[in-house]
Design a protein around this motif. Structure first.
Motif, PDB file in Angstrom:
ATOM      1  N   UNK A  67       5.035  25.499  25.083  1.00  0.00           N
ATOM      2  CA  UNK A  67       5.908  24.388  25.442  1.00  0.00           C
ATOM      3  C   UNK A  67       6.899  24.009  24.359  1.00  0.00           C
ATOM      4  N   UNK A  68       6.510  24.182  23.088  1.00  0.00           N
ATOM      5  CA  UNK A  68       7.365  23.740  21.982  1.00  0.00           C
ATOM      6  C   UNK A  68       7.685  24.858  20.993  1.00  0.00           C
ATOM      7  N   UNK A  69       7.157  26.068  21.236  1.00  0.00           N
ATOM      8  CA  UNK A  69       7.445  27.236  20.394  1.00  0.00           C
ATOM      9  C   UNK A  69       7.096  26.958  18.929  1.00  0.00           C
ATOM     10  N   UNK A  70       5.942  26.350  18.730  1.00  0.00           N
ATOM     11  CA  UNK A  70       5.451  26.025  17.389  1.00  0.00           C
ATOM     12  C   UNK A  70       4.058  26.610  17.228  1.00  0.00           C
ATOM     13  N   UNK A  71       3.791  27.180  16.060  1.00  0.00           N
ATOM     14  CA  UNK A  71       2.454  27.643  15.709  1.00  0.00           C
ATOM     15  C   UNK A  71       2.050  26.984  14.387  1.00  0.00           C
ATOM     16  N   UNK A  72       1.468  25.794  14.432  1.00  0.00           N
ATOM     17  CA  UNK A  72       1.073  25.123  13.189  1.00  0.00           C
ATOM     18  C   UNK A  72       0.064  25.979  12.418  1.00  0.00           C
ATOM     19  N   UNK A  73       0.254  26.081  11.120  1.00  0.00           N
ATOM     20  CA  UNK A  73      -0.610  26.933  10.303  1.00  0.00           C
ATOM     21  C   UNK A  73      -1.161  26.147   9.122  1.00  0.00           C
ATOM     22  N   UNK A 125      -2.518  16.339  13.356  1.00  0.00           N
ATOM     23  CA  UNK A 125      -1.729  17.568  13.286  1.00  0.00           C
ATOM     24  C   UNK A 125      -0.983  17.810  14.589  1.00  0.00           C
ATOM     25  N   UNK A 126      -1.618  17.474  15.714  1.00  0.00           N
ATOM     26  CA  UNK A 126      -0.945  17.594  17.005  1.00  0.00           C
ATOM     27  C   UNK A 126       0.251  16.658  17.061  1.00  0.00           C
ATOM     28  N   UNK A 127       0.082  15.441  16.568  1.00  0.00           N
ATOM     29  CA  UNK A 127       1.201  14.489  16.540  1.00  0.00           C
ATOM     30  C   UNK A 127       2.351  15.036  15.699  1.00  0.00           C
ATOM     31  N   UNK A 128       2.042  15.610  14.534  1.00  0.00           N
ATOM     32  CA  UNK A 128       3.089  16.176  13.684  1.00  0.00           C
ATOM     33  C   UNK A 128       3.829  17.307  14.395  1.00  0.00           C
ATOM     34  N   UNK A 129       3.092  18.115  15.162  1.00  0.00           N
ATOM     35  CA  UNK A 129       3.741  19.218  15.887  1.00  0.00           C
ATOM     36  C   UNK A 129       4.665  18.686  16.977  1.00  0.00           C
ATOM     37  N   UNK A 130       4.229  17.645  17.693  1.00  0.00           N
ATOM     38  CA  UNK A 130       5.038  17.106  18.780  1.00  0.00           C
ATOM     39  C   UNK A 130       6.264  16.365  18.265  1.00  0.00           C
ATOM     40  N   UNK A 131       6.173  15.781  17.075  1.00  0.00           N
ATOM     41  CA  UNK A 131       7.276  14.987  16.526  1.00  0.00           C
ATOM     42  C   UNK A 131       7.986  15.729  15.401  1.00  0.00           C
ATOM     43  N   UNK A 132       7.888  17.046  15.420  1.00  0.00           N
ATOM     44  CA  UNK A 132       8.469  17.857  14.353  1.00  0.00           C
ATOM     45  C   UNK A 132       9.961  17.624  14.186  1.00  0.00           C
ATOM     46  N   UNK A 133      10.663  17.346  15.276  1.00  0.00           N
ATOM     47  CA  UNK A 133      12.120  17.171  15.216  1.00  0.00           C
ATOM     48  C   UNK A 133      12.557  15.767  15.591  1.00  0.00           C
ATOM     49  N   UNK A 153       5.407  13.482  27.735  1.00  0.00           N
ATOM     50  CA  UNK A 153       5.329  13.953  29.119  1.00  0.00           C
ATOM     51  C   UNK A 153       5.522  15.463  29.192  1.00  0.00           C
ATOM     52  N   UNK A 154       6.421  15.986  28.368  1.00  0.00           N
ATOM     53  CA  UNK A 154       6.618  17.436  28.326  1.00  0.00           C
ATOM     54  C   UNK A 154       5.342  18.135  27.862  1.00  0.00           C
ATOM     55  N   UNK A 155       4.681  17.553  26.890  1.00  0.00           N
ATOM     56  CA  UNK A 155       3.423  18.122  26.407  1.00  0.00           C
ATOM     57  C   UNK A 155       2.365  18.106  27.504  1.00  0.00           C
ATOM     58  N   UNK A 174       6.995   9.446  18.413  1.00  0.00           N
ATOM     59  CA  UNK A 174       6.744  10.152  19.669  1.00  0.00           C
ATOM     60  C   UNK A 174       7.356   9.388  20.827  1.00  0.00           C
ATOM     61  N   UNK A 175       8.337  10.009  21.474  1.00  0.00           N
ATOM     62  CA  UNK A 175       8.955   9.440  22.671  1.00  0.00           C
ATOM     63  C   UNK A 175       8.143   9.841  23.892  1.00  0.00           C
ATOM     64  N   UNK A 176       8.150   9.001  24.893  1.00  0.00           N
ATOM     65  CA  UNK A 176       7.364   9.292  26.093  1.00  0.00           C
ATOM     66  C   UNK A 176       7.790  10.592  26.751  1.00  0.00           C
TER      67      UNK A 176
END
Length: 434
Positions: free
Chosen positions: A276-282, A77-85, A96-98, A90-92
Motif C-alpha cells: 500500500x505504501x511501498x515501504x519496507x521498514x528495516x 514503528x507502524x505509525x512512523x511508516x504511515x507518517x513517513x511523508x 483509511x488507505x492503510x 496521521x491524517x484520517x
C-alpha cells in the motif's frame, strides 16, 4: 477514538490545532500556476483538513485494541511508516488507505486459506499460508543448489517453506518442504547468486539447516533493486524467531497458537505497508514483532514480558484464581478468555482450532488495552528503545568515518569507548615499563 485521546477537551484541542495548523495551507494553487491536483495523494490528504490529525501517543494507545490493525510492540514503528511523508501526523485519509490495503491483504489470505488459487500442499492443522511468489510464466523464483538451478513457486506458511519446481509443461511438481518450526540449527541470510554458483546478483535468500546437505539459495528476480528479496528475508526470519520464542518458553496448545498468530498478523501488516505504501521498514523500525525484539538491545526482556502477558491471558478464568490453580496453564476450557490475535484469525476464517472451540460461546478479555497505565511489554520496549539509540549512534559513527591511517583508527576507538562507557587506560613513555 484517536482524535478524542489526542484532544479530550476544548483547551487541548485548541493547542493541537495551533500545533498542526501549518499542514493544511489555504488550499489554493501555487504562485507558479501548479495545481494541488497534481500533487501526491499524501499531500492531497493533508490539504483536505490538516486539523484532523493524530500523533503517535493517540495511535499507540488506541490502534492495538484491534489486533489486526497493530500490535503493542510495533505500533510506533507502524505509525512512523504511515507518517513517513506527513511530518509525524496521521491524517484520517492515510489511515483509511492503510485499512483498505490491510483489508485487501486479509481477503487475499482468506481466499488462499479457503482453497481459491491455493497450492496443493499438505498443510498441518493450524498452518496458515502467509504469502506465495513465483508464477509459472512470468516471475518464477529460482532455486539454486550447488551449480543446479530450478525455477518454481515459493510458499511461506507459519510453519515451513514450500518450493514447487516448474516442469516443461508449466505444471508444478511435488513440493520440497523446508521446516521452520523445529530446532534444526537453521540460518537465513541475504546472499548474492547467479548461474553456476557465481555471485553476481544481490537478490537471493540463503537457507541452510542440519536437515539438508548443502545451502539452498532462493533468488527473487527483480529488474532494479532487491526489495522483493528483502521482504521475503524479513518474513522468513519472523517465522523462525516466532518458533524460537515458542521453544524457549515451551509453549503449547493455545499459547503456541497465540504466538504464531502474533507473527501471522504482523507479516500480513508488513505486507500491507509494502503493497500500500511501498515501504519496507528495516533495522529498529521494522513492524515485525519478533524480528524487532531480536534486533533491539535487551530485546529478550520484551519477549519475557510478552510471555508473561501470554500466561496471564491463558490462565485467567471467570471462576477466579482457585479454578486457575486447579488447571494447567497451557489448557483452556470454554470458560477461558481467548487470546486476542488467535481469536482474530479464527473470526476471520484464517485459523481453525479444535472442534470444541466455538467463538460464539467464548468471551475474550481485551487485556492489551489499558487505560491510564502502561503494560509490561510497553515498559520493556521503552527501555530497549532507549538503548537502541546508543547502538544507532555507534553504527552511524562507523559508517561515516573512513579508516585511512592509524590516526583515524585511534579516533574511531576513542569515539566507540565513549559510546559504550568503557574506561580507557593510556600509557606514556614514563610508565610503559611498569
Amino acid at each position: 477514538m484517536m482524535l478524542a485521546w489526542e484532544a479530550p477537551d476544548h483547551k487541548t484541542e485548541a493547542e493541537v490545532v495551533q500545533r498542526t495548523a501549518f499542514y493544511g495551507g489555504d488550499g489554493t494553487d501555487d504562485d507558479d500556476g501548479g495545481s494541488i491536483f497534481y500533487s501526491s495523494p499524501t499531500q492531497m490528504a493533508i490539504q483536505v483538513d490538516g486539523r484532523r490529525t493524530v500523533g503517535p501517543e493517540a495511535f499507540a494507545k488506541i490502534a492495538p485494541a484491534c489486533p489486526a490493525v497493530a500490535h503493542p510492540i510495533t505500533v510506533r514503528n507502524l505509525f512512523d511508516a504511515l507518517t513517513n511523508s506527513t511530518g509525524g501526523r496521521l491524517h484520517f485519509l492515510i489511515y483509511h488507505k492503510y485499512l483498505k490495503s490491510l483489508d485487501n491483504v486479509l481477503r487475499s489470505a482468506r481466499r488462499i486459506s479457503s482453497g481459491h488459487k491455493a497450492p496443493e500442499l499438505d498443510l498441518l492443522d493450524g498452518e496458515v499460508v502467509l504469502d506465495i511468489f513465483g508464477a509459472a510464466t512470468t516471475q518464477p523464483v529460482l532455486q539454486h543448489i550447488g551449480t543446479s538451478t530450478w525455477p518454481g513457486r515459493l510458499t511461506l506458511t507459519n510453519h515451513a517453506l514450500y518450493f514447487e519446481a516448474i516442469g516443461v509443461d508449466f505444471s508444478y511438481g511435488d513440493a520440497v518442504v523446508y521446516d521452520l518450526a523445529r530446532d534444526l540449527k537453521q540460518c537465513v541470510k541475504r546472499e548474492s547468486t547467479g548461474p553456476w554458483g557465481a555471485h553476481l546478483f544481490d537478490k537471493a535468500v540463503m537457507y541452510k539447516s542440519s536437515s539438508i546437505s548443502e545451502p539452498v539459495f532462493f533468488e527473487f528476480p527483480q529488474f532494479k533493486g532487491h526489495s522483493r528479496r528483502d521482504y521475503w528475508f524479513a518474513i522468513i526470519k519472523e517465522v523462525l524467531h516466532a518458533h524460537k520464542f515458542i521453544r524457549r518458553y515451551k509453549l503449547a496448545n493455545f499459547q503456541k497458537a497465540e504466538a504464531l498468530s502474533v507473527a501471522t498478523l504482523g507479516i500480513l501488516r508488513y505486507r500491507t505497508v509494502k503493497e500500500g505504501f511501498h515501504i519496507l521498514p528495516a533495522y529498529f523500525k521494522t513492524t515485525l514483532a519478533f524480528n524487532l525484539a531480536e534486533k533491539l538491545p535487551k530485546g529478550d526482556k520484551i519477549l519475557e514480558a510478552l510471555h508473561g502477558e501470554l500466561k496471564q491471558h491463558c490462565s485467567r478464568f471467570r471462576g477466579g484464581d482457585d479454578l486457575a490453580a486447579q488447571s494447567g496453564s497451557d489448557e483452556l476450557t470454554l470458560a477461558d478468555p481467548f487470546p486476542l490475535s488467535a481469536h482474530t484469525l479464527v473470526r476471520m476464517g484464517l485459523l481453525t482450532l479444535k472442534e470444541e472451540y466455538n467463538p460464539e460461546e467464548r468471551d475474550f478479555a481485551a487485556g492489551d488495552v489499558q487505560i491510564g497505565g502502561t503494560s509490561s511489554v510497553q515498559m520493556a520496549l521503552e527501555r530497549s528503545v532507549g538503548y537502541s539509540g546508543r547502538v544507532e549512534a555507534a553504527r552511524a559513527t562507523l559508517d561515516q568515518v573512513k579508516v585511512e591511517d592509524i590516526d583515524t583508527n585511534v579516533a574511531v576507538l576513542k569515539v566507540l569507548t565513549k559510546i559504550i562507557y568503557l574506561p580507557v587506560v593510556v600509557y606514556n613513555d614514563a610508565n610503559i615499563s611498569k
